[in-house]
Structures are given as C-alpha cells and as structure tokens.
Design an enzyme around this catalytic site. Structure first.
Site, PDB file in Angstrom:
ATOM      1  N   HIS A 355      14.271  26.974  15.485  1.00 53.54           N
ATOM      2  CA  HIS A 355      13.534  27.919  16.325  1.00 53.54           C
ATOM      3  C   HIS A 355      14.292  28.407  17.547  1.00 53.54           C
ATOM      4  O   HIS A 355      13.770  29.222  18.301  1.00 53.54           O
ATOM      5  CB  HIS A 355      12.228  27.287  16.819  1.00 53.54           C
ATOM      6  CG  HIS A 355      11.174  27.229  15.771  1.00 53.54           C
ATOM      7  ND1 HIS A 355      10.302  28.270  15.553  1.00 53.54           N
ATOM      8  CD2 HIS A 355      10.851  26.280  14.879  1.00 53.54           C
ATOM      9  CE1 HIS A 355       9.483  27.942  14.569  1.00 53.54           C
ATOM     10  NE2 HIS A 355       9.803  26.738  14.135  1.00 53.54           N
ATOM     11  N   LYS A 543       3.111  35.752  27.513  1.00 54.88           N
ATOM     12  CA  LYS A 543       3.910  34.751  26.788  1.00 54.88           C
ATOM     13  C   LYS A 543       4.247  33.661  27.783  1.00 54.88           C
ATOM     14  O   LYS A 543       3.924  33.769  28.961  1.00 54.88           O
ATOM     15  CB  LYS A 543       5.183  35.391  26.221  1.00 54.88           C
ATOM     16  CG  LYS A 543       5.932  36.248  27.250  1.00 54.88           C
ATOM     17  CD  LYS A 543       7.124  36.977  26.636  1.00 54.88           C
ATOM     18  CE  LYS A 543       6.773  38.168  25.807  1.00 54.88           C
ATOM     19  NZ  LYS A 543       6.959  37.950  24.381  1.00 54.88           N
ATOM     20  N   ARG A 544       4.918  32.588  27.333  1.00 52.07           N
ATOM     21  CA  ARG A 544       5.341  31.584  28.291  1.00 52.07           C
ATOM     22  C   ARG A 544       6.242  32.196  29.355  1.00 52.07           C
ATOM     23  O   ARG A 544       6.941  33.186  29.086  1.00 52.07           O
ATOM     24  CB  ARG A 544       6.080  30.444  27.570  1.00 52.07           C
ATOM     25  CG  ARG A 544       5.168  29.475  26.855  1.00 52.07           C
ATOM     26  CD  ARG A 544       4.158  28.845  27.765  1.00 52.07           C
ATOM     27  NE  ARG A 544       4.779  27.865  28.653  1.00 52.07           N
ATOM     28  CZ  ARG A 544       4.712  26.548  28.481  1.00 52.07           C
ATOM     29  NH1 ARG A 544       4.034  26.041  27.465  1.00 52.07           N
ATOM     30  NH2 ARG A 544       5.314  25.722  29.323  1.00 52.07           N
ATOM     31  N   LYS A 549      12.710  35.314  28.955  1.00 47.93           N
ATOM     32  CA  LYS A 549      11.677  36.289  28.591  1.00 47.93           C
ATOM     33  C   LYS A 549      11.556  37.395  29.642  1.00 47.93           C
ATOM     34  O   LYS A 549      10.871  38.393  29.435  1.00 47.93           O
ATOM     35  CB  LYS A 549      10.338  35.585  28.377  1.00 47.93           C
ATOM     36  CG  LYS A 549      10.333  34.691  27.129  1.00 47.93           C
ATOM     37  CD  LYS A 549       9.001  33.957  26.982  1.00 47.93           C
ATOM     38  CE  LYS A 549       8.965  33.022  25.787  1.00 47.93           C
ATOM     39  NZ  LYS A 549       8.640  33.708  24.516  1.00 47.93           N
ATOM     40  N   THR A 651       6.298  36.157  18.273  1.00 42.99           N
ATOM     41  CA  THR A 651       5.164  36.502  17.409  1.00 42.99           C
ATOM     42  C   THR A 651       4.134  37.316  18.195  1.00 42.99           C
ATOM     43  O   THR A 651       3.341  38.038  17.605  1.00 42.99           O
ATOM     44  CB  THR A 651       4.487  35.233  16.852  1.00 42.99           C
ATOM     45  OG1 THR A 651       4.244  34.318  17.925  1.00 42.99           O
ATOM     46  CG2 THR A 651       5.334  34.572  15.793  1.00 42.99           C
ATOM     47  N   LYS A 655       1.519  40.456  17.055  1.00 42.28           N
ATOM     48  CA  LYS A 655       0.081  40.561  17.316  1.00 42.28           C
ATOM     49  C   LYS A 655      -0.231  41.884  18.001  1.00 42.28           C
ATOM     50  O   LYS A 655      -1.222  42.551  17.682  1.00 42.28           O
ATOM     51  CB  LYS A 655      -0.375  39.424  18.234  1.00 42.28           C
ATOM     52  CG  LYS A 655      -0.145  38.037  17.705  1.00 42.28           C
ATOM     53  CD  LYS A 655      -0.334  36.994  18.835  1.00 42.28           C
ATOM     54  CE  LYS A 655       0.221  35.648  18.436  1.00 42.28           C
ATOM     55  NZ  LYS A 655       0.344  34.721  19.588  1.00 42.28           N
TER      56      LYS A 655
HETATM   57  C1  LIG Z   1       1.363  34.181  20.125  1.00 42.93           C
HETATM   58  C2  LIG Z   1       1.276  33.274  21.264  1.00 42.93           C
HETATM   59  C3  LIG Z   1       2.432  32.870  21.919  1.00 42.93           C
HETATM   60  C4  LIG Z   1       3.810  33.356  21.533  1.00 42.93           C
HETATM   61  O1  LIG Z   1       4.101  34.556  22.216  1.00 42.93           O
HETATM   62  P1  LIG Z   1       5.571  35.163  22.274  1.00 42.93           P
HETATM   63  O2  LIG Z   1       5.367  36.497  22.908  1.00 42.93           O
HETATM   64  O3  LIG Z   1       6.045  35.302  20.867  1.00 42.93           O
HETATM   65  O4  LIG Z   1       6.397  34.255  23.087  1.00 42.93           O
HETATM   66  C5  LIG Z   1       2.313  32.011  22.996  1.00 42.93           C
HETATM   67  N1  LIG Z   1       1.109  31.577  23.410  1.00 42.93           N
HETATM   68  C6  LIG Z   1      -0.029  31.962  22.815  1.00 42.93           C
HETATM   69  C7  LIG Z   1      -1.335  31.457  23.323  1.00 42.93           C
HETATM   70  C8  LIG Z   1       0.011  32.819  21.721  1.00 42.93           C
HETATM   71  O5  LIG Z   1      -1.124  33.185  21.115  1.00 42.93           O
END
Ligand SMILES: *Cc1c(COP(=O)(O)O)cnc(C)c1O
Length: 810
Positions: A355, A543-544, A549, A651, A655
């Site tokens: 990952h 995101k985190r 990022k 991911t 979404k």
């Molecule tokens: C999808 C998701 C992530 C991952 O987000 P990225 O933008 O791909 O880093 C992190 N936290 C939650 C709660 C998510 O639903």
C-alpha cells in the site's frame, strides 16, 4: 424471507418489550435502533448459517482477508437494503412516530481503521458477499477505535472512541471458537525419532476470543463472516488457594497486560511506529486467525497438502506478514511436516498487497524485540532468510551484489515487506502507477527475481455504499434514466454517457446536487453556526492529514485568493466554499499545525466582510465514514493533490467522482486511471509527475528557497505565516515556515503552487459554464463503474485467489 409491515411492527413491539421492557411510546431512539438491529440480525442469522454450511461442504477455495483495520461505517442502512427490509422498516418506524434518520444515526461508527486501507477492507467484504464469493475478514476487535477528534481553539484534541459503550448489535461472541496465543518464553530443542523438535516453555498465554459480524451480500443469500479477535486472560494460571498474597497482584498485572493487546487501534496512517505492543497485536491477529482457519480445515479431515487448494490468505499491507512464519510454525511444530512441505503450502496460500512506497511507513522490527517476544517465530524467519539468500546466490548470479539489500534480516532488523514478498505467491500494487513504481524502483531486485509474482489490482469502492446508500436521490435518478442494472453491474453506469449533453438530465442532476449541498449547508449551520452559500462551489478536501496529501497547498491557494480579494475587493470571482475534514496522527506535529492553520485561515476569512460573498472555509471535525457520507454527495470539486508518486491509489477520489464531483488532482495513484477513463476534458490535472518527483529526489536538485525568492505571491504567503496576521503571534506557524524553507519542502508544495493556481482558474471557468460543468459531471459518474470494488474483487478472484461464486439456496 421478507416480512410485511404489520408483521415487522408486531415483532418490533414484542422485542422492545422483551429486551428493554418498554412500550413504543416511551422508547428512546437508541432502544429503537437496537431493537431494529436485533430483528434484522435475526433475518441474517438464517442465511448466515446456510452460508456457513454450504462453505463447509464445498471443496471450493475460500479467501481470508487479514487486515489490522476494517473501517466499516454504520451497518443498519446497508443491512436493510441487503435484506430488502428498507421500505418496510422505514414506514413502520415512521408510523410508530420516530424519525428514521435519527434512528439510523444512533449507530456508533465502528472506527476500527485509520483511513483508506481500512475502508478498502470494508468495501472488499461488501463486494465479496455481493458477488457470492466465499471470502471472510479477519481482524482485531479493538476496544477503542480511532480517536474522536474535537477542535478546541482551532487545535485538534483527541478523545477516546469507546464504540462498544452501548454494546454492538451486529456482533456475536463465539466462546467455543477460542484459541490460545503464546508470547515470550524460551524454545528448547530435542531430537525425537530422528527429527529435531522444538518446545516452547515459560510463555505467556493469551486467549483470543472471536466476535463474528455477518457481512450480507446485496439482495442475495450470501452472508459471509468478519471475525474480530479480542484478547482476554486465562484465569487458569491463577491459584485461588495460593498462600502467596502477591499472586493476586501478579494475576492482575498479567490480566492487564493481556487485555492491552486488543485495547486500541494505533492512530498512525502511513507511519511505522516500532512499538512492542503493536508487534503483539500483529502476532495476535495472525496466530489466532491461522489457528482458527486450520482447525476449521481439519474438521473437514483433509490432507494438509490440500491447504493451498482450499485456502488463500490475502494480507492487507505487511501488518499481518507474520502469517508466513506462523503458518510455517503450525505446519512444522504442530503438524510435523517437513520444511519443504510446509514452505510449499505456505507460499502457495499467501498473497500480499503493498500500500505504500514511502520509506517511513515500511515496517522493520528490531531483531531483539522479535526474538524475545516471538522466539520460535524468529528462528523460523532466520531459516527463511538463510534459505532465501542461498537461493539468490545460486539461482540469480546477477543479483549477488544486492543480496544484502534483499535480505529479510539485515542491520539487526526484520524487513517485513521482504518477508511478505518471499513468503507469498502474489504481490500486488493498488493502482497502475503505484505497481510500476514498485517494479521499477522500490522492489526492483525482487521483480527481477520473480517477475510473475507482481501484478496490479487497482483499488475500488463499494458503489452500493458510496452511491446507492450515501446519495439515494442521485441513485434513484440514475435508475430512472438507465434502469437499476448498475446496482449489481456497476459497469452499466456507462449508459449515462449518452445523456451527458441532455439538457433535461443535466437539469435533474443539478437539482439533486443542489439538494445535497443545501442539506450539507444546513448541517454546517446547525453544528457550526456558520452560514455558507449553498449555491457556491463546494471544493472538498477530505482525507487523513499528512504532508504528502498537501492540505497545505490547498490552504495556500485559499490564502492567495484572499490576498487577491483584499487587493481587489470587486474582483469577479465565483463564490466558493472550501470544506476540509481530516484527522492527524496525535504525534504528528506538522500535521497538527496544518489543522491549526486551516482553522486560523477559516477564522480570518469567514469574519472578514470583504470576503463575505466570495469565500468561506470550514474544517469539519471528526472525519469518519458517516461524515464522508454526508460530504461527498454535496461536493463539486474533489481535491486529490498529493505529491505525485506518494499516494498509492487513493479511494476518496473514486467516491467523489462517482457522486459527480470533478477531480482537481496530480497525476498520482488512481487519478491517472480516472483521467484515462474520463479523458483530459473532464478532469483538471497539474503539477510534477511521479517521474519528475522521483528524479528530483534522486538528484537532490530541488531548492525551495529559489522558488520563494522568485515568486512574490509565495513570499507574501510565507511571510504572513511568521507575522501576526492569522493569529496574534508570529510563532504559531514558524514550524511550517521552517519546514518549507529550511527543510527544503519535502512534498514540493512551493514547486507545484503555480501550476495548482492555474488549474484552479480552469476549474473556476468551467464551473461558470453550468452546462459544460454538468456534462463533465455526468461523464465522471458514467465512467465510475470501473472504480467499483466489484471490479477490483473480480480481478483478485480470477487472477490471485482463483475463487468462484457459491450460490446459497434459500
Ligand atoms: C475513503 C476514506 C478514506 C480514504 O480517503 P483518501 O482520499 O483515499 O485518502 C479515509 N477515511 C475515510 C473515513 C474514508 O471513507
């Protein structure tokens, strides 16, 4: 086995009385939620048992997905959809006088994951069950999930997440499936019947107790299992009649040290913390999971050599890579197989997903730690390493001078990625670009030795959770236009493409988006007392929080816009709302400073009348699955601006595109494939490419100071950080300033700034052309089927797992 409304209501009232001693008129929302949960669990139980029986009889291969994290989110809504009880339940609840949404919101998010990696595991379980595939999850039942984030004066504060406080309605404790896991002690050898055997003494015994959660497929009869292990102490070791009074205290110490193992989830995303307790957690998961699988396998009385034909173990990152030596241990020491037999079985059964390529995330355990905590496991790793290095020497002369780079044990550390690659038959990356980087740089010598072992499996997301459930109005609209087939066959979303320019479809899509935006604006009004313009462009960065990022880059752009407005108060600008949500690891100082910076920026801008009808900034606290489900349907712009090469896949990007947001992103992770699908007109990309970043890093040719010196806009921004501008002092943000200028801006924020601003201008222009924007938005939704985890899981199933659907008869 569906139920009509009258039956449901009657069963509901019976259960409510039985469990809580309450009548409908004085039940609390929590009691209503729990009662509904129990009823739905009853419906699932029948199918669950059937599924278990069918799997038990079957000779088909089954996959076990080992992961330290499963970020499930709430389950009631999806379980209602899956069991076709949604309409009945919703109407019944409403008739009894409750607010359905309020009832759903009673469910406490099980936050047993940090972010993408844990959420991926949850989406995979959803797709496995929905595709009728025999696949189960294996994880840890942490007593405390990821911390709850609160903002105090713009700073992140972490509160414990005691998610089990009210009990967890979906779990079933399986005491009869308890196994024992052993830590510490010494290993003695002896020769028995000409065979060297190993005896483990003086170890600490830990009971692993499984709690099973049913994972229901979408409107089929499959109910798979997510098994989460909890660590408990054995009272056997306590002598109640002991005359030594200290025994009692020793027992309490022991009990506490054992229960610690499944106490909490480590809150670090993409950072390796070499803590002993974390290593204990990893071995606990692996040993409990494998013992249970093996026991189950043996109940079917099969020859051990059949294990690879029946069982596949997929490990989610290296965290569970001790499956390799642990499976070896079980086969060697408990089953008396030869090394060669055990090794063949192990490597054929294990597969590994990588990952990250970031070095600070790579797991390397100190030899002394491994040796004292897991003495027998360490011996086995040594033997694996010895044989692997020999194999390299003999079979790959061209790699001889790289053996020390490839060894599993070197410089007194155990390299878990090397162990995972050597001990498995498949290694996969999670997006095309990421897999290429693995092959040509990070894992190059391994790729040279074992080219066939490496493949790509681009990540995906459950379109049922992230579109059907999170955005029901958009889902209904799509079904009205192209039919409902997409729910089971997400590729059918492509049918929307021919409506991308259809004025009526555009108008309906716009209407749904507007409703979602208004709903989010109301939520923000209610919880944050901030009025945002529901007709402004919603630019979303969720995101985190991490340097790579680049929430900082986004913040700099906002501060720059603010600068422009202050200089030209009547500048013609599309009104924008910038929405952030992100948790920072508690020990990640820089990330926490960025949170403070975003909040200080929001504070300054939201209060300044000059920016009033052009800019708003909001940081929503406690980002988790449920909050994501609120934000994503309302997004116009999806910020995916990681430093190229650093985001393995992402991911969140998938979404958001699936919900009609347009991506503003770097050519990183799966953004590259999103661009391939939608075409360059329907995405906004900018910045350094992965090759450029890697070349800069290799040559050390980047100098952030030069950019600072050469760009007035950047000088203004950075100087504001170390002057009383956003806050009253000049030291709050000095660490960010120093990081950029004196630590040479590791993530190329300054380097990409100019190109990011240009991309933003293109976004603004496109947004102002409403029809063109809607065309782009519909095009994104239409192509999002490729990013369903159904596609990802089908790829794993046929190319790695070799598993096939098993239809469960009712
Ligand atoms: C999808 C998701 C992530 C991952 O987000 P990225 O933008 O791909 O880093 C992190 N936290 C939650 C709660 C998510 O639903």
């Amino acid at each position: 086995m569906t139920m009509d409304k009258a039956t449901f209501t009657r069963k509901f009232c019976d259960r409510l009385l039985l469990v809580f001693g309450k009548k409908v008129d004085n039940a609390t929302p929590l009691e209503v939620f729990q009662t509904v949960g129990l009823l739905i669990r009853d419906i699932l139980k029948h199918k669950w048992k059937k599924t278990e029986d069918m799997y038990q009889q079957s000779k088909e291969r089954q996959v076990y997905y080992f992961s330290m994290e499963f970020l499930l989110g709430r389950l009631l809504y999806s379980n209602l959809l899956n069991t076709e009880m949604y309409d009945v339940c919703k109407e019944s609840i409403a008739e009894m006088g409750f607010n359905f949404e309020e009832i759903l919101s009673q469910e406490h998010d099980p936050g047993l994951g940090n972010g993408g990696l844990g959420r991926l595991a949850a989406c995979f379980l959803d797709s496995l069950a929905s595709l009728e595939l025999p696949g189960h999850g294996c994880g840890i039942r942490y007593k405390y999930g990821l911390f709850q984030q609160k903002m105090v004066d713009g700073y992140q504060v972490e509160l414990p997440d005691y998610w089990l406080e009210e009990g967890y309605v979906w779990e079933t404790k399986r005491l009869d499936k308890t196994v024992e896991v052993r830590f510490g002690g010494e290993v003695k050898t002896s020769v028995e019947n000409g065979r060297l055997s190993f005896h483990h003494h003086n170890y600490e015994r830990v009971l692993a107790i499984p709690y099973d959660i049913p994972i229901a497929g979408y409107q089929n009869n499959t109910v798979n299992t997510l098994r989460l292990w909890s660590a408990e102490s054995t009272s056997n070791d306590f002598h109640f009649h002991s005359s030594d009074r200290n025994d009692y205290y020793h027992y309490l110490d022991y009990k506490q040290s054992v229960e610690q193992i499944s106490e909490f989830l480590y809150p670090d995303d993409s950072y390796f913390e070499g803590k002993l307790l974390r290593l204990k957690q990893q071995y606990f998961l692996v040993s409990a999971g494998l013992q249970s699988i093996l026991r189950h396998f043996k109940e079917r009385n099969q020859q051990l050599s059949l294990i690879p034909d029946r069982i596949c173990i997929q490990i989610n990152d290296t965290h569970p890579s001790l499956v390799v030596p642990e499976l070896m241990r079980l086969l060697l020491d408990e089953e008396n197989l030869s090394w060669e037999e055990a090794w063949t079985i192990t490597t054929k059964s294990v597969a590994y997903t990588n990952h990250t390529t970031m070095s600070e995330a790579l797991e390397k355990w100190p030899v002394h730690m491994m040796k004292s905590l897991l003495p027998r496991i360490y011996m086995i790793i040594e033997e694996i390493n010895e044989r692997f290095c020999q194999q390299l020497w003999h079979d790959f002369p061209q790699l001889r001078d790289q053996i020390s780079d490839m060894a599993i044990i070197s410089f007194e550390q155990v390299h878990m990625a090397h162990l995972a690659i050597v001990g498995s038959s498949s290694v996969n990356g999670v997006a095309k670009l990421h897999t290429e980087i693995l092959k040509k740089s990070v894992m190059k010598p391994f790729y040279t030795a074992f080219p066939k072992r490496f493949t790509n499996k681009t990540n995906g997301i459950s379109h049922r959770r992230w579109l059907l459930s999170a955005n029901p109005n958009l889902a209904d609209l799509i079904s009205n236009i192209i039919g409902k087939g997409w729910i089971k066959e997400p590729k059918e979303l492509i049918g929307l493409l021919k409506y991308a320019n259809d004025a009526s479809v555009q108008e309906q899509i716009a209407k749904v988006k507007q409703e979602n935006k208004t709903k989010l604006a109301n939520f923000i009004q209610e919880h944050y007392h901030l009025t945002i313009d529901a007709h402004s462009m919603f630019d979303v960065h969720i995101k985190r929080l991490h340097g790579y990022k680049r929430q900082l880059l986004n913040t700099f752009h906002i501060l720059h816009l603010y600068q422009v407005i202050r200089a030209h108060p009547h500048v013609d600008m599309a009104p924008r709302t910038f929405i952030f949500a992100a948790k920072a690891a508690p020990s990640y100082h820089f990330a926490k400073k960025v949170i403070k910076l975003i909040n200080a920026t929001a504070n300054k801008i939201n209060q300044d009348p000059i920016a009033r009808d052009k800019l708003k900034v909001i940081f929503l606290e406690n980002y988790n699955v449920s909050l994501a489900e609120k934000i994503i349907p309302a997004a116009d712009v999806s910020e995916q601006i990681s430093t190229a090469s650093k985001e393995a896949s992402g991911t969140g990007n998938m979404k958001l595109m699936m919900n009609g947001a347009l991506t503003l992103g770097t050519l990183d992770g799966a953004n590259v494939e999103i661009k391939e699908m939608v075409g360059p007109d329907n995405i906004f990309t900018f910045g350094l490419t992965a090759d450029e970043v890697l070349a800069f890093q290799e040559r050390g040719a980047y100098r952030s100071r030069d950019i600072y010196n050469g760009d007035q806009r950047i000088r203004t921004l950075l100087d504001q950080l170390v002057h009383p501008f956003l806050t009253n002092d000049d030291v709050e943000f000095k660490d960010i300033y120093y990081n950029l200028l004196y630590n040479n801006d590791e993530y190329f924020v300054l380097k990409d700034f100019d190109s990011y601003l240009e991309a933003h201008e293109l976004v603004e222009q496109a947004y102002r052309n409403n029809q063109d924007w809607l065309k782009k938005s519909i095009t994104n939704i239409a192509h999002s089927g490729k990013f369903s985890s159904d596609r990802t899981i089908s790829d794993y199933a046929s190319e790695i797992w070799n598993i096939h659907p098993i239809s469960i008869q009712e």
